[in-house]
Design a protein around this motif. Structure first.
Motif, mmCIF file in Angstrom:
data_model
loop_
_atom_site.group_PDB
_atom_site.id
_atom_site.type_symbol
_atom_site.label_atom_id
_atom_site.label_comp_id
_atom_site.label_asym_id
_atom_site.label_seq_id
_atom_site.Cartn_x
_atom_site.Cartn_y
_atom_site.Cartn_z
ATOM 1 N N LEU A 67 0.831 -1.207 0.000
ATOM 2 C CA LEU A 67 0.000 0.000 0.000
ATOM 3 C C LEU A 67 0.868 1.262 0.000
ATOM 4 C CD1 LEU A 67 -2.855 -1.011 2.472
ATOM 5 C CD2 LEU A 67 -2.898 -0.984 -0.030
ATOM 6 N N TRP A 68 1.979 1.176 0.743
ATOM 7 C CA TRP A 68 2.889 2.327 0.754
ATOM 8 C C TRP A 68 3.450 2.583 -0.649
ATOM 9 C CZ3 TRP A 68 8.490 2.084 0.526
ATOM 10 C CH2 TRP A 68 9.105 3.338 0.695
ATOM 11 N N ARG A 69 3.858 1.500 -1.319
ATOM 12 C CA ARG A 69 4.371 1.643 -2.679
ATOM 13 C C ARG A 69 3.262 2.131 -3.625
ATOM 14 N NH1 ARG A 69 9.486 1.926 -3.892
ATOM 15 N NH2 ARG A 69 9.084 0.900 -5.907
ATOM 16 N N GLY A 70 2.039 1.631 -3.373
ATOM 17 C CA GLY A 70 0.916 2.070 -4.212
ATOM 18 C C GLY A 70 0.592 3.530 -4.011
ATOM 19 N N ALA A 71 0.695 3.991 -2.775
ATOM 20 C CA ALA A 71 0.424 5.410 -2.497
ATOM 21 C C ALA A 71 1.429 6.297 -3.215
ATOM 22 C CB ALA A 71 0.473 5.652 -0.984
ATOM 23 N N GLU A 72 2.663 5.855 -3.253
ATOM 24 C CA GLU A 72 3.679 6.602 -3.992
ATOM 25 C C GLU A 72 3.328 6.662 -5.477
ATOM 26 O OE1 GLU A 72 7.417 4.727 -3.181
ATOM 27 O OE2 GLU A 72 7.873 6.107 -1.533
ATOM 28 N N GLY A 73 2.810 5.535 -6.008
ATOM 29 C CA GLY A 73 2.427 5.492 -7.417
ATOM 30 C C GLY A 73 1.273 6.418 -7.721
ATOM 31 N N VAL A 74 0.307 6.515 -6.822
ATOM 32 C CA VAL A 74 -0.827 7.433 -7.008
ATOM 33 C C VAL A 74 -0.331 8.875 -6.984
ATOM 34 C CG1 VAL A 74 -2.980 8.270 -5.975
ATOM 35 C CG2 VAL A 74 -2.506 5.815 -6.085
ATOM 36 N N ALA A 75 0.602 9.133 -6.042
ATOM 37 C CA ALA A 75 1.121 10.509 -5.918
ATOM 38 C C ALA A 75 1.857 10.950 -7.171
ATOM 39 C CB ALA A 75 2.046 10.599 -4.702
ATOM 40 N N THR A 76 2.541 10.036 -7.822
ATOM 41 C CA THR A 76 3.299 10.371 -9.044
ATOM 42 C C THR A 76 2.464 10.239 -10.296
ATOM 43 O OG1 THR A 76 4.118 8.108 -9.236
ATOM 44 C CG2 THR A 76 5.477 9.676 -7.995
ATOM 45 N N GLY A 77 1.224 9.755 -10.165
ATOM 46 C CA GLY A 77 0.349 9.600 -11.302
ATOM 47 C C GLY A 77 0.513 8.309 -12.070
ATOM 48 N N GLU A 78 1.334 7.376 -11.570
ATOM 49 C CA GLU A 78 1.534 6.101 -12.261
ATOM 50 C C GLU A 78 0.322 5.184 -12.098
ATOM 51 O OE1 GLU A 78 5.089 4.349 -10.796
ATOM 52 O OE2 GLU A 78 6.354 6.080 -11.240
ATOM 53 N N ILE A 79 -0.398 5.356 -10.991
ATOM 54 C CA ILE A 79 -1.538 4.486 -10.695
ATOM 55 C C ILE A 79 -2.731 5.374 -10.401
ATOM 56 C CG2 ILE A 79 -2.402 2.658 -9.176
ATOM 57 C CD1 ILE A 79 0.481 1.995 -8.447
ATOM 58 N N THR A 80 -3.907 4.975 -10.935
ATOM 59 C CA THR A 80 -5.125 5.740 -10.682
ATOM 60 C C THR A 80 -5.696 5.398 -9.319
ATOM 61 O OG1 THR A 80 -6.567 4.075 -11.659
ATOM 62 C CG2 THR A 80 -5.619 5.718 -13.153
ATOM 63 N N GLY A 81 -6.563 6.275 -8.801
ATOM 64 C CA GLY A 81 -7.190 6.036 -7.502
ATOM 65 C C GLY A 81 -8.075 4.803 -7.508
ATOM 66 N N GLY A 82 -8.808 4.578 -8.615
ATOM 67 C CA GLY A 82 -9.675 3.398 -8.707
ATOM 68 C C GLY A 82 -8.883 2.108 -8.690
ATOM 69 N N THR A 83 -7.734 2.137 -9.403
ATOM 70 C CA THR A 83 -6.905 0.925 -9.447
ATOM 71 C C THR A 83 -6.353 0.585 -8.074
ATOM 72 O OG1 THR A 83 -6.260 1.396 -11.734
ATOM 73 C CG2 THR A 83 -4.880 -0.137 -10.497
ATOM 74 N N ILE A 84 -5.865 1.586 -7.347
ATOM 75 C CA ILE A 84 -5.303 1.303 -6.027
ATOM 76 C C ILE A 84 -6.388 0.865 -5.055
ATOM 77 C CG2 ILE A 84 -5.478 3.645 -5.059
ATOM 78 C CD1 ILE A 84 -2.604 1.109 -4.600
ATOM 79 N N LEU A 85 -7.629 1.420 -5.219
ATOM 80 C CA LEU A 85 -8.741 0.987 -4.370
ATOM 81 C C LEU A 85 -9.062 -0.481 -4.622
ATOM 82 C CD1 LEU A 85 -10.904 1.725 -2.304
ATOM 83 C CD2 LEU A 85 -12.390 2.404 -4.203
ATOM 84 N N SER A 86 -9.097 -0.886 -5.894
ATOM 85 C CA SER A 86 -9.341 -2.295 -6.231
ATOM 86 C C SER A 86 -8.222 -3.176 -5.675
ATOM 87 C CB SER A 86 -9.431 -2.475 -7.748
ATOM 88 O OG SER A 86 -10.501 -1.747 -8.268
ATOM 89 N N PHE A 87 -6.998 -2.631 -5.765
ATOM 90 C CA PHE A 87 -5.858 -3.396 -5.261
ATOM 91 C C PHE A 87 -5.965 -3.591 -3.748
ATOM 92 C CE2 PHE A 87 -1.544 -4.073 -3.788
ATOM 93 C CZ PHE A 87 -1.037 -4.963 -4.719
ATOM 94 N N ILE A 88 -6.383 -2.526 -3.038
ATOM 95 C CA ILE A 88 -6.514 -2.618 -1.573
ATOM 96 C C ILE A 88 -7.562 -3.673 -1.197
ATOM 97 C CG2 ILE A 88 -7.289 -1.365 0.469
ATOM 98 C CD1 ILE A 88 -6.014 1.144 -0.743
ATOM 99 N N VAL A 89 -8.722 -3.633 -1.889
ATOM 100 C CA VAL A 89 -9.786 -4.610 -1.591
ATOM 101 C C VAL A 89 -9.288 -6.030 -1.864
ATOM 102 C CG1 VAL A 89 -12.076 -5.413 -2.252
ATOM 103 C CG2 VAL A 89 -11.630 -2.961 -2.000
ATOM 104 N N GLY A 90 -8.633 -6.211 -3.010
ATOM 105 C CA GLY A 90 -8.109 -7.539 -3.339
ATOM 106 C C GLY A 90 -7.063 -8.008 -2.346
ATOM 107 N N ALA A 91 -6.181 -7.058 -1.948
ATOM 108 C CA ALA A 91 -5.128 -7.408 -0.992
ATOM 109 C C ALA A 91 -5.721 -7.821 0.353
ATOM 110 C CB ALA A 91 -4.171 -6.231 -0.823
ATOM 111 N N MET A 92 -6.780 -7.145 0.796
ATOM 112 C CA MET A 92 -7.412 -7.500 2.062
ATOM 113 C C MET A 92 -8.043 -8.894 1.979
ATOM 114 S SD MET A 92 -6.672 -5.065 4.033
ATOM 115 C CE MET A 92 -7.683 -5.507 5.429
ATOM 116 N N ILE A 93 -8.631 -9.204 0.827
ATOM 117 C CA ILE A 93 -9.216 -10.539 0.650
ATOM 118 C C ILE A 93 -8.127 -11.610 0.712
ATOM 119 C CG2 ILE A 93 -10.364 -12.060 -0.995
ATOM 120 C CD1 ILE A 93 -11.990 -9.626 -1.930
#
Length: 474
Positions: free
Chosen positions: A153-179
């Motif tokens: 998630l920390w790495r993903g947050a960095e990606g969102v901040a730099t624009g490499e990853i969209t907010g929707g993608t990281i949200l889906s990733f968080i839900v999947g990671a929790m599962i």
């Protein structure tokens, strides 16, 4: 095998351990499969969603595997120890409850309660250690899994901040990671149950893998037909496996002719019951040979040997079944007419017909619906029905009152007709009519002959007879 393993402990293994395996197979395995597919499927989804980020999951893999390896073996060992303690408790409960009248007669209720409490405490302590260790393993694994998720998630947050990853993608990733984290976290709990089941399975596997030392030879010799009923002991030496330092029989030699009645007498521990154990081939002697109708017992099939023997034990052992099944135990295909003929010959017909449902009457555990004399006569009828050429009587009247003994003795006289008979007796009055009396002391034959001859010889038999008959006269 049964000298070294308590039947009560074996019974506990077959019940409590089987119940654990049933729970593991019926419930735990389904939970494990569900979470395993969920975890694998979620991981594949995360790789599809953000492969570069999901690679970092590999960082947490050693943190999951190492605790499993480190704690797993210890937990399995403790699981087995815990089942051993549970078996001890079960065996103790069975033993005390089956002897409750003796416990109460001697006023030992408090002592047995304390002993039971101690056994339960030992069981609880072993279970506590297993649960604590399993909890530590689960905590370490979950910490590693969620630590890896937080790193992602920390790495993903960095990606969102730099624009490499969209907010929707990281949200889906968080839900999947929790599962995925939840699935693998549940698997650690399941793994603990699987280790417990493995401990129970290993205990049952020991029973399943046990092989009898007394087994038929590869090519057993057939016993001659028709059966003659001769027995031969030549220079037999035997030590029980549990007592290898003491010889129960020493250089024992005895020839028994077909149709002969031989009484075996002597003080306790002389080796009388050992002879019966060897004849039935529950054990093999360390030295010498035993022959039945000329065939060494070690070269014959034990089932064929025992088919030619009928035993009347000291206590008329009956099973928790009806009278019919107890009577036909030695010959299961016997008809009711055969059963009644045997009961009549054993002086058992009258009380059997008086039972509420006749032969269909349930006799209770151990035959508790019958008196001791009646149980013994049922055992004699069972031996009659077997119609074996060799009869083994092990103190068959020792625990009976005078009236019951007379009835049983009459039944035994009928049973002994035209059969080779070996009689163990402490009451010498019951063996006076034997063709030959063999006197044992310390595993050796010290005298043999008829009652009259031995009484006049002034040896051990004469001394035992003088004591018994003098007491009887008094």
């Amino acid at each position: 095998f049964y000298e070294e393993n308590s039947p009560k402990e074996i019974s506990s293994r077959m019940t409590s351990d089987t119940a654990i395996i049933e729970t593991v197979v019926g419930t735990t395995v389904s939970v494990a499969l569900r979470n395993m597919f969920l975890g694998i499927g979620g991981t594949i989804y995360l790789f599809w969603l953000l492969p570069g980020l999901t690679v970092w999951l590999a960082v947490g893999i050693p943190g999951v595997i190492l605790p499993i390896v480190f704690f797993g073996r210890r937990i399995r060992s403790l699981s087995r120890d815990n089942q051993d303690r549970v078996a001890d408790v079960g065996a103790m409960v069975t033993e005390v409850l089956s002897a409750m009248k003796v416990v109460q007669s001697f006023g030992q209720e408090s002592r047995e309660a304390d002993r039971f409490g101690g056994a339960v405490e030992r069981t609880f302590e072993t279970a506590r250690r297993r649960i604590v260790l399993r909890s530590i393993m689960t905590a370490v694994i979950i910490l590693a899994i969620f630590g890896s998720i937080v790193l992602l998630l920390w790495r993903g947050a960095e990606g969102v901040a730099t624009g490499e990853i969209t907010g929707g993608t990281i949200l889906s990733f968080i839900v999947g990671a929790m599962i995925v984290a939840g699935a693998f976290g549940a698997l650690t709990e399941v793994y603990g149950e699987l280790l417990r089941g493995a401990g129970a399975a290993s205990r049952l596997a020991e029973l399943l893998e046990a092989r009898p030392q007394i087994a038929p030879p590869a090519r057993p010799e057939k016993l001659p037909e028709p059966a003659r009923g001769s027995l031969s002991f030549r220079n037999v030496t035997f030590r029980y496996p549990a007592r290898p330092e003491t010889a129960a029989l020493k250089d024992f030699t005895l020839e028994i002719e077909p149709g002969e009645t031989v009484a075996i007498v002597g003080p306790s521990g002389a080796g009388k019951s050992t002879i019966f154990q060897l004849v039935e081939r529950f054990y093999d002697p360390q030295g010498g040979t035993i022959r039945l109708d000329g065939i060494p017992l070690t070269k014959a099939d034990p089932a064929d040997i025992r088919a030619r023997l009928a035993l009347v034990p000291q206590d008329g052992v009956l099973f928790s079944a009806n009278a019919r099944d107890n009577l036909r135990y030695g010959k299961w295909d016997a008809s009711d007419a055969d059963i009644w003929d045997a009961a009549r010959a054993a002086n058992a017909e009258s009380f059997l017909r008086a039972l509420p449902q006749g032969l269909d009457t349930y006799l209770g555990e151990g035959g508790t619906q019958l008196s001791g004399g009646q149980q013994q006569r049922v055992a004699i009828a069972r031996a009659l029905l077997r119609d074996a050429p060799i009869l083994l009587l092990d103190e068959a009247t020792s625990a009976l009152d005078a009236e019951s003994e007379q009835l049983v003795q009459q039944a035994l006289e009928e049973l002994m007709k035209n059969r080779t008979t070996l009689v163990i007796a402490h009451r010498l009055a019951t063996v006076r009519a034997a063709d030959r009396i063999v006197v044992l002391e310390d595993g050796r034959i010290v005298e043999q002959g008829t009652h009259d001859a031995l009484s006049k010889s002034g040896g051990l038999y004469a001394r035992l007879a003088r004591l018994q008959f003098a007491n009887a006269a008094a």
